[in-house]
Enzyme design. Structure first.
Site, PDB file in Angstrom:
ATOM      1  N   MET A  87       0.843  -1.200   0.000  1.00 45.90           N
ATOM      2  CA  MET A  87       0.000   0.000   0.000  1.00 45.90           C
ATOM      3  C   MET A  87       0.879   1.251   0.000  1.00 45.90           C
ATOM      4  O   MET A  87       0.418   2.349   0.369  1.00 45.90           O
ATOM      5  CB  MET A  87      -0.934  -0.005   1.210  1.00 45.90           C
ATOM      6  CG  MET A  87      -1.898  -1.187   1.169  1.00 45.90           C
ATOM      7  SD  MET A  87      -3.403  -0.929   2.087  1.00 45.90           S
ATOM      8  CE  MET A  87      -2.771  -0.776   3.733  1.00 45.90           C
TER       9      MET A  87
ATOM     10  N   HIS B  18       9.154  -3.616   3.367  1.00 46.59           N
ATOM     11  CA  HIS B  18       8.746  -3.858   1.977  1.00 46.59           C
ATOM     12  C   HIS B  18       9.971  -4.212   1.120  1.00 46.59           C
ATOM     13  O   HIS B  18       9.923  -5.118   0.287  1.00 46.59           O
ATOM     14  CB  HIS B  18       8.113  -2.599   1.368  1.00 46.59           C
ATOM     15  CG  HIS B  18       6.879  -2.125   2.070  1.00 46.59           C
ATOM     16  ND1 HIS B  18       6.839  -0.953   2.782  1.00 46.59           N
ATOM     17  CD2 HIS B  18       5.635  -2.661   2.157  1.00 46.59           C
ATOM     18  CE1 HIS B  18       5.619  -0.779   3.270  1.00 46.59           C
ATOM     19  NE2 HIS B  18       4.878  -1.804   2.922  1.00 46.59           N
TER      20      HIS B  18
ATOM     21  N   GLY C  97       4.743 -10.333   4.343  1.00 45.00           N
ATOM     22  CA  GLY C  97       5.510 -10.233   5.588  1.00 45.00           C
ATOM     23  C   GLY C  97       4.839 -10.964   6.739  1.00 45.00           C
ATOM     24  O   GLY C  97       3.620 -10.946   6.868  1.00 45.00           O
TER      25      GLY C  97
ATOM     26  N   SER D 123       6.830  -0.250  10.035  1.00 40.41           N
ATOM     27  CA  SER D 123       5.452  -0.158   9.531  1.00 40.41           C
ATOM     28  C   SER D 123       5.230   1.241   8.974  1.00 40.41           C
ATOM     29  O   SER D 123       5.762   2.225   9.509  1.00 40.41           O
ATOM     30  CB  SER D 123       4.481  -0.400  10.695  1.00 40.41           C
ATOM     31  OG  SER D 123       3.186  -0.001  10.327  1.00 40.41           O
ATOM     32  N   SER D 124       4.435   1.312   7.913  1.00 40.71           N
ATOM     33  CA  SER D 124       4.136   2.625   7.321  1.00 40.71           C
ATOM     34  C   SER D 124       3.477   3.522   8.363  1.00 40.71           C
ATOM     35  O   SER D 124       3.680   4.735   8.383  1.00 40.71           O
ATOM     36  CB  SER D 124       3.193   2.467   6.132  1.00 40.71           C
ATOM     37  OG  SER D 124       3.718   1.515   5.238  1.00 40.71           O
ATOM     38  N   ARG D 125       2.697   2.921   9.257  1.00 38.78           N
ATOM     39  CA  ARG D 125       1.976   3.713  10.270  1.00 38.78           C
ATOM     40  C   ARG D 125       2.906   4.306  11.329  1.00 38.78           C
ATOM     41  O   ARG D 125       2.488   5.217  12.045  1.00 38.78           O
ATOM     42  CB  ARG D 125       0.905   2.855  10.950  1.00 38.78           C
ATOM     43  CG  ARG D 125      -0.297   2.583  10.056  1.00 38.78           C
ATOM     44  CD  ARG D 125      -1.418   1.915  10.834  1.00 38.78           C
ATOM     45  NE  ARG D 125      -2.608   1.724  10.027  1.00 38.78           N
ATOM     46  CZ  ARG D 125      -2.826   0.676   9.240  1.00 38.78           C
ATOM     47  NH1 ARG D 125      -1.924  -0.279   9.140  1.00 38.78           N
ATOM     48  NH2 ARG D 125      -3.934   0.571   8.531  1.00 38.78           N
TER      49      ARG D 125
HETATM   50  P1  AMP Z   1       1.464  -2.936   3.488  1.00 41.28           P
HETATM   51  O1  AMP Z   1       2.020  -1.919   2.546  1.00 41.28           O
HETATM   52  O2  AMP Z   1       1.454  -2.500   4.916  1.00 41.28           O
HETATM   53  O3  AMP Z   1       0.149  -3.519   3.029  1.00 41.28           O
HETATM   54  O4  AMP Z   1       2.486  -4.148   3.458  1.00 41.28           O
HETATM   55  C1  AMP Z   1       2.834  -4.800   2.270  1.00 41.28           C
HETATM   56  C2  AMP Z   1       3.593  -6.042   2.601  1.00 41.28           C
HETATM   57  O5  AMP Z   1       4.770  -5.730   3.332  1.00 41.28           O
HETATM   58  C3  AMP Z   1       2.777  -7.030   3.483  1.00 41.28           C
HETATM   59  O6  AMP Z   1       3.023  -8.345   3.032  1.00 41.28           O
HETATM   60  C4  AMP Z   1       3.364  -6.794   4.848  1.00 41.28           C
HETATM   61  O7  AMP Z   1       3.240  -7.915   5.712  1.00 41.28           O
HETATM   62  C5  AMP Z   1       4.824  -6.528   4.493  1.00 41.28           C
HETATM   63  N1  AMP Z   1       5.492  -5.820   5.592  1.00 41.28           N
HETATM   64  C6  AMP Z   1       5.077  -4.690   6.211  1.00 41.28           C
HETATM   65  N2  AMP Z   1       5.918  -4.372   7.217  1.00 41.28           N
HETATM   66  C7  AMP Z   1       6.868  -5.334   7.243  1.00 41.28           C
HETATM   67  C8  AMP Z   1       8.009  -5.583   8.059  1.00 41.28           C
HETATM   68  N3  AMP Z   1       8.347  -4.777   9.059  1.00 41.28           N
HETATM   69  N4  AMP Z   1       8.771  -6.670   7.788  1.00 41.28           N
HETATM   70  C9  AMP Z   1       8.446  -7.508   6.777  1.00 41.28           C
HETATM   71  N5  AMP Z   1       7.380  -7.339   5.965  1.00 41.28           N
HETATM   72  C10 AMP Z   1       6.601  -6.268   6.195  1.00 41.28           C
END
Ligand code: AMP
Length: 250
Positions: free
Chosen positions: A27, A34, A144, A182-184
């Site tokens: 996202m 990522h 992840g 985390s993006s958040r």
């Molecule tokens: P998102 O953009 O938050 O939807 O995450 C996209 C992908 O990145 C998902 O498969 C998440 O589980 C993975 N992801 C997010 N944060 C991490 C992290 N700290 N370590 C590994 N993978 C991550």
């Protein structure tokens, strides 16, 4: 890196190659978590596709959706630097041409942990991932383990529906102080950011679940859930307006 905003145009391009393809759905607001998935995909496949789509159907809270960080220019630079081959950025009107009248749902695992407090969240996740996997037609897709429940639900969905893509789980990437990237995290105030690593620290102690909850509450965390399932402790907490999740293998 070629960027596609139209799914139809992408599908024409997709059909031109028979090389092995790895896919990383995101996202955006990319961070090292990522990037670690992209690195793994590059290692295991000839071509790597990344998607950026902030999926509205998985947000049970409108404010959370509206506040979701957007760092698109930086993301594109980073993806180019990593040697990503394709970036897909679908438009809502095309990827949800049905206006979300069709959905993928699961009736058991999706109802506990994050599913019990975020109504409809996993329907949104499974539906968008099914669409994206069908669009990418990749050999492998990378997820992840930070979002462990999501990873298991997606893996089982792909198996259940006999999809061609193999779902690969990747370890959680952490900040030096133990906070899961985390993006958040970008939305935490300075004070909250200092407090946040205690979430992981307490999650991984040998304390009982009620003791972990007590310690977290004492520090100012609001508990959504702390639960043990099989060989893992799962947690979701709120610091101010920001929701953090993590899990630890026992
Ligand atoms: P998102 O953009 O938050 O939807 O995450 C996209 C992908 O990145 C998902 O498969 C998440 O589980 C993975 N992801 C997010 N944060 C991490 C992290 N700290 N370590 C590994 N993978 C991550």
């Amino acid at each position: 890196m070629k960027i596609f905003k139209s799914i139809k145009t992408w599908q024409v391009e997709r059909n031109k190659t028979s090389k092995t393809i790895g896919f990383v759905p995101t996202m955006g607001a990319l961070h090292e978590g990522h990037l670690s998935l992209i690195k793994k995909s590059k290692k295991e496949n000839k071509i790597t596709i990344v998607s950026i789509f902030v999926n509205p159907t998985q947000f049970n809270d409108k404010k959370d959706l509206n506040n979701y960080p957007n760092t698109l220019e930086k993301d594109i630079k980073e993806l180019k630097k990593m040697g990503t081959d394709y970036l897909i950025m679908p438009k809502y009107s095309e990827i949800y041409a049905d206006n979300y009248t069709y959905k993928v749902s699961e009736d058991k695992l999706s109802k506990i942990l994050c599913g019990s407090s975020r109504k409809g969240h996993f329907d949104g996740v499974l539906t968008i991932v099914m669409k994206l996997l069908n669009i990418a037609q990749a050999d492998k897709a990378y997820f992840g383990e930070k979002d462990y429940q999501q990873y298991v639900l997606i893996k089982k969905m792909a198996e259940t529906f006999f999809m061609k893509t193999k779902i690969i789980g990747c370890k959680t990437i952490k900040e030096k102080d133990g906070l899961a990237k985390s993006s958040r995290n970008l939305l935490l105030t300075e004070k909250e950011r200092k407090l946040a690593p205690n979430f992981y620290k307490i999650l991984k102690t040998k304390k009982s679940v009620p003791e972990k909850k007590k310690s977290l509450i004492k520090l100012g965390f609001k508990i959504d859930y702390i639960e043990k399932h099989d060989d893992r402790i799962f947690g979701a907490v709120k610091l101010g307006k920001v929701r953090l999740i993590d899990n630890v293998k026992i």
